[in-house]
Design a protein around this motif. Structure first.
Motif, PDB file in Angstrom:
ATOM      1  N   ARG A 121      -0.392  -7.947  -4.694  1.00 41.04           N
ATOM      2  CA  ARG A 121       0.284  -8.833  -5.424  1.00 41.04           C
ATOM      3  C   ARG A 121       1.503  -8.198  -6.162  1.00 41.04           C
ATOM      4  O   ARG A 121       2.527  -8.730  -6.399  1.00 41.04           O
ATOM      5  CB  ARG A 121      -0.490  -9.308  -6.564  1.00 41.04           C
ATOM      6  CG  ARG A 121      -1.424 -10.283  -6.050  1.00 41.04           C
ATOM      7  CD  ARG A 121      -2.308 -10.924  -7.025  1.00 41.04           C
ATOM      8  NE  ARG A 121      -3.446 -12.046  -6.863  1.00 41.04           N
ATOM      9  CZ  ARG A 121      -4.661 -11.861  -6.536  1.00 41.04           C
ATOM     10  NH1 ARG A 121      -5.239 -10.498  -6.587  1.00 41.04           N
ATOM     11  NH2 ARG A 121      -5.442 -12.573  -6.086  1.00 41.04           N
ATOM     12  N   GLN A 122       1.269  -6.866  -6.775  1.00 48.37           N
ATOM     13  CA  GLN A 122       2.197  -6.432  -7.393  1.00 48.37           C
ATOM     14  C   GLN A 122       3.400  -5.725  -6.676  1.00 48.37           C
ATOM     15  O   GLN A 122       4.628  -6.065  -7.058  1.00 48.37           O
ATOM     16  CB  GLN A 122       1.376  -5.056  -8.232  1.00 48.37           C
ATOM     17  CG  GLN A 122       0.588  -5.474  -9.260  1.00 48.37           C
ATOM     18  CD  GLN A 122      -0.178  -4.356  -9.650  1.00 48.37           C
ATOM     19  OE1 GLN A 122      -0.455  -3.441  -9.149  1.00 48.37           O
ATOM     20  NE2 GLN A 122      -0.958  -4.431 -11.010  1.00 48.37           N
ATOM     21  N   SER A 123       3.209  -5.162  -5.392  1.00 51.66           N
ATOM     22  CA  SER A 123       4.200  -4.732  -4.586  1.00 51.66           C
ATOM     23  C   SER A 123       5.089  -5.909  -4.251  1.00 51.66           C
ATOM     24  O   SER A 123       6.299  -5.891  -4.034  1.00 51.66           O
ATOM     25  CB  SER A 123       3.580  -3.910  -3.457  1.00 51.66           C
ATOM     26  OG  SER A 123       2.794  -4.837  -2.760  1.00 51.66           O
ATOM     27  N   THR A 124       4.537  -7.103  -3.867  1.00 47.35           N
ATOM     28  CA  THR A 124       5.178  -8.315  -3.426  1.00 47.35           C
ATOM     29  C   THR A 124       5.886  -8.830  -4.467  1.00 47.35           C
ATOM     30  O   THR A 124       7.256  -9.194  -4.350  1.00 47.35           O
ATOM     31  CB  THR A 124       4.130  -9.413  -3.198  1.00 47.35           C
ATOM     32  OG1 THR A 124       3.379  -8.802  -1.801  1.00 47.35           O
ATOM     33  CG2 THR A 124       5.042 -10.433  -2.492  1.00 47.35           C
ATOM     34  N   ALA A 125       5.755  -8.798  -5.777  1.00 45.79           N
ATOM     35  CA  ALA A 125       6.274  -9.236  -6.922  1.00 45.79           C
ATOM     36  C   ALA A 125       7.619  -8.276  -7.086  1.00 45.79           C
ATOM     37  O   ALA A 125       8.569  -8.701  -7.739  1.00 45.79           O
ATOM     38  CB  ALA A 125       5.471  -9.426  -8.108  1.00 45.79           C
ATOM     39  N   GLY A 144       0.718  -1.377  -0.033  1.00 42.48           N
ATOM     40  CA  GLY A 144      -0.002  -0.091  -0.141  1.00 42.48           C
ATOM     41  C   GLY A 144       0.917   1.369  -0.079  1.00 42.48           C
ATOM     42  O   GLY A 144       0.052   2.483   0.085  1.00 42.48           O
ATOM     43  N   ARG A 145       2.115   1.117   0.024  1.00 42.77           N
ATOM     44  CA  ARG A 145       3.147   2.261  -0.082  1.00 42.77           C
ATOM     45  C   ARG A 145       3.689   2.694  -1.346  1.00 42.77           C
ATOM     46  O   ARG A 145       4.204   3.891  -1.301  1.00 42.77           O
ATOM     47  CB  ARG A 145       4.046   2.039   1.114  1.00 42.77           C
ATOM     48  CG  ARG A 145       3.261   2.288   2.533  1.00 42.77           C
ATOM     49  CD  ARG A 145       4.492   1.993   3.486  1.00 42.77           C
ATOM     50  NE  ARG A 145       4.107   2.059   4.950  1.00 42.77           N
ATOM     51  CZ  ARG A 145       3.509   1.499   5.643  1.00 42.77           C
ATOM     52  NH1 ARG A 145       3.254   0.057   5.209  1.00 42.77           N
ATOM     53  NH2 ARG A 145       3.072   1.667   6.808  1.00 42.77           N
ATOM     54  N   ILE A 146       3.434   1.702  -2.385  1.00 45.31           N
ATOM     55  CA  ILE A 146       3.896   2.023  -3.627  1.00 45.31           C
ATOM     56  C   ILE A 146       3.187   2.423  -4.466  1.00 45.31           C
ATOM     57  O   ILE A 146       2.570   1.432  -5.254  1.00 45.31           O
ATOM     58  CB  ILE A 146       5.016   0.925  -4.027  1.00 45.31           C
ATOM     59  CG1 ILE A 146       5.993   0.422  -3.172  1.00 45.31           C
ATOM     60  CG2 ILE A 146       5.658   1.073  -5.398  1.00 45.31           C
ATOM     61  CD1 ILE A 146       6.724  -0.749  -3.347  1.00 45.31           C
ATOM     62  N   GLY A 147       2.671   3.589  -4.834  1.00 45.88           N
ATOM     63  CA  GLY A 147       2.030   4.155  -5.587  1.00 45.88           C
ATOM     64  C   GLY A 147       0.504   3.508  -5.420  1.00 45.88           C
ATOM     65  O   GLY A 147      -0.099   3.193  -4.440  1.00 45.88           O
ATOM     66  N   ARG A 148       0.047   3.033  -6.695  1.00 46.30           N
ATOM     67  CA  ARG A 148      -1.236   2.274  -6.785  1.00 46.30           C
ATOM     68  C   ARG A 148      -1.036   0.721  -6.719  1.00 46.30           C
ATOM     69  O   ARG A 148      -2.144   0.245  -7.085  1.00 46.30           O
ATOM     70  CB  ARG A 148      -2.123   2.828  -7.963  1.00 46.30           C
ATOM     71  CG  ARG A 148      -2.426   4.510  -7.859  1.00 46.30           C
ATOM     72  CD  ARG A 148      -3.454   4.683  -9.110  1.00 46.30           C
ATOM     73  NE  ARG A 148      -3.689   6.047  -8.905  1.00 46.30           N
ATOM     74  CZ  ARG A 148      -4.257   6.681  -9.861  1.00 46.30           C
ATOM     75  NH1 ARG A 148      -4.756   6.130 -10.958  1.00 46.30           N
ATOM     76  NH2 ARG A 148      -4.776   8.016  -9.439  1.00 46.30           N
ATOM     77  N   LEU A 178       9.713   9.941  -4.779  1.00 43.28           N
ATOM     78  CA  LEU A 178       9.745  10.811  -5.882  1.00 43.28           C
ATOM     79  C   LEU A 178       8.499  10.633  -6.990  1.00 43.28           C
ATOM     80  O   LEU A 178       8.335  11.104  -7.827  1.00 43.28           O
ATOM     81  CB  LEU A 178      10.942  11.052  -6.679  1.00 43.28           C
ATOM     82  CG  LEU A 178      11.983  11.472  -5.959  1.00 43.28           C
ATOM     83  CD1 LEU A 178      13.280  11.151  -6.710  1.00 43.28           C
ATOM     84  CD2 LEU A 178      11.858  12.811  -5.727  1.00 43.28           C
ATOM     85  N   LEU A 179       7.746   9.295  -6.654  1.00 44.65           N
ATOM     86  CA  LEU A 179       6.848   8.942  -7.594  1.00 44.65           C
ATOM     87  C   LEU A 179       5.755   9.916  -7.887  1.00 44.65           C
ATOM     88  O   LEU A 179       5.485   9.994  -8.787  1.00 44.65           O
ATOM     89  CB  LEU A 179       6.295   7.552  -7.159  1.00 44.65           C
ATOM     90  CG  LEU A 179       5.429   6.601  -8.140  1.00 44.65           C
ATOM     91  CD1 LEU A 179       5.839   6.351  -9.266  1.00 44.65           C
ATOM     92  CD2 LEU A 179       4.908   5.601  -7.226  1.00 44.65           C
ATOM     93  N   PRO A 180       5.053  10.634  -6.974  1.00 48.65           N
ATOM     94  CA  PRO A 180       3.920  11.382  -7.083  1.00 48.65           C
ATOM     95  C   PRO A 180       4.443  12.560  -7.968  1.00 48.65           C
ATOM     96  O   PRO A 180       3.626  13.343  -8.570  1.00 48.65           O
ATOM     97  CB  PRO A 180       3.527  11.662  -5.739  1.00 48.65           C
ATOM     98  CG  PRO A 180       3.995  10.766  -4.682  1.00 48.65           C
ATOM     99  CD  PRO A 180       5.220  10.333  -5.372  1.00 48.65           C
ATOM    100  N   ARG A 181       5.779  12.960  -7.968  1.00 44.30           N
ATOM    101  CA  ARG A 181       6.112  14.193  -8.732  1.00 44.30           C
ATOM    102  C   ARG A 181       6.414  14.022  -9.891  1.00 44.30           C
ATOM    103  O   ARG A 181       6.149  14.666 -11.042  1.00 44.30           O
ATOM    104  CB  ARG A 181       7.180  14.700  -7.892  1.00 44.30           C
ATOM    105  CG  ARG A 181       7.801  15.928  -8.274  1.00 44.30           C
ATOM    106  CD  ARG A 181       8.886  16.696  -7.422  1.00 44.30           C
ATOM    107  NE  ARG A 181       8.558  17.011  -6.090  1.00 44.30           N
ATOM    108  CZ  ARG A 181       9.299  17.622  -5.302  1.00 44.30           C
ATOM    109  NH1 ARG A 181      10.652  17.654  -5.780  1.00 44.30           N
ATOM    110  NH2 ARG A 181       9.085  17.894  -4.095  1.00 44.30           N
ATOM    111  N   TYR A 182       7.241  12.921 -10.022  1.00 38.00           N
ATOM    112  CA  TYR A 182       7.671  12.804 -11.550  1.00 38.00           C
ATOM    113  C   TYR A 182       7.135  11.424 -12.391  1.00 38.00           C
ATOM    114  O   TYR A 182       7.505  11.521 -13.395  1.00 38.00           O
ATOM    115  CB  TYR A 182       9.453  12.390 -11.469  1.00 38.00           C
ATOM    116  CG  TYR A 182      10.000  13.512 -10.810  1.00 38.00           C
ATOM    117  CD1 TYR A 182      10.486  14.732 -11.481  1.00 38.00           C
ATOM    118  CD2 TYR A 182      10.640  13.516  -9.381  1.00 38.00           C
ATOM    119  CE1 TYR A 182      10.944  15.853 -11.128  1.00 38.00           C
ATOM    120  CE2 TYR A 182      11.244  14.543  -9.120  1.00 38.00           C
ATOM    121  CZ  TYR A 182      11.443  15.652  -9.864  1.00 38.00           C
ATOM    122  OH  TYR A 182      12.067  16.647  -9.223  1.00 38.00           O
TER     123      TYR A 182
END
Length: 267
Positions: free
Chosen positions: A116-120, A108-112, A179-183
């Motif tokens: 499953r996706q963050s674990t991968a 829940g801390r890496i963008g959207r 930096l994800l939300p900005r760039y």
């Protein structure tokens, strides 16, 4: 979804990965280990026979006694079966537990990204930084390769480079998330990967190079190292796929349960 749930599923995934790794290592890696051991024994036997012949020519005979030195001998059959299974299960479960806790920390801390996706993503970063890149600098060597007198220095260099690789990957991943939300995802991903490559390439040039292959057959060395990479990839891929699947299923179940509660509360 609690940290305990992540940990338990990580241990389960590690157990499955350990079993898969044992099968691959036994079928793909062990034949090349046997070949390397045979070459090592043949190389050790030749000087011994030469020395024995010289002693007989000089009129001297030597008696070799193999007494019990207090050590425990493990047969090759045990090493390549139960010993290998114990090692792969231990490593698999340990990695699974660590990966489960890390997945819990980034969920829940890496963008959207979904669980499953963050674990991968964590599994991919772990494989590259913890296994693949250190292997490229200090690849695995079969028996009969390497000087026993330098094993301490070589081990220290390997773990030092591994530490640099893992720390760089962790720090750059944290920076990329911020930096994800900005760039945006594309620019951040490209920048983080490029920065990681710069760090490990520079570090790789600074760390000493190990060249103790000698006259060991190149084909056997290549097959052994290729099998080692396949084994590492098996561990991480099975671990990532199984853990992502288990956590994704758990998230789906909790989402359905939450929707049912919300629907019941609205009635």
């Amino acid at each position: 979804m609690t940290a305990r749930a992540f940990l338990i599923r990580g241990l389960i995934a590690g157990l499955v990965a350990g079993l898969a790794t044992f099968f691959v290592a036994h079928q793909v890696g062990e034949p090349h280990v046997e070949t390397a051991i045979a070459l090592e024994e043949a190389g050790a036997a030749a000087p011994a026979e030469h020395t024995h012949d010289e002693a007989e020519a000089d009129g001297h005979t030597h008696t070799h006694s193999h007494g019990d030195d207090g050590g425990t001998e493990v047969s090759r059959d045990d090493q390549r079966t139960w010993g290998l299974l114990t090692a792969t299960l231990t490593v698999g479960v340990a990695l699974g537990g660590v990966l489960g806790l890390v997945a819990a920390g980034v969920a829940g801390r890496i963008g959207r990204l979904t669980v499953r996706q963050s674990t991968a993503l964590v599994a991919v970063v772990g494989f590259v930084s913890f296994s693949l890149v250190p292997f490229l600098k200090y690849p695995a060597t079969p028996p009969a390769v390497g000087d026993a007198a330098t094993i301490g220095a070589r081990t220290g260099d390997y773990f030092g480079f591994l530490l640099v690789s893992v720390v760089a990957a962790v720090l750059l991943t944290v920076l990329a998330v911020r930096l994800l939300p900005r760039y945006g995802a594309f620019a951040v991903t490209v920048g983080a990967v490029a920065a990681y490559l710069v760090v490990v390439v520079v570090a790789g040039q600074m760390f000493p190079t190990v060249n103790e292959v000698g006259d060991f057959p190149a084909d056997v060395l290549w097959y052994f190292r290729r099998a080692s990479v396949i084994t590492l990839a098996t561990t991480w891929s099975v671990l990532g796929v199984v853990l992502a699947g288990l956590l994704g299923r758990l998230q789906d179940q909790e989402t359905v349960a939450a929707e049912r509660k919300a629907l019941a509360a609205s009635l």
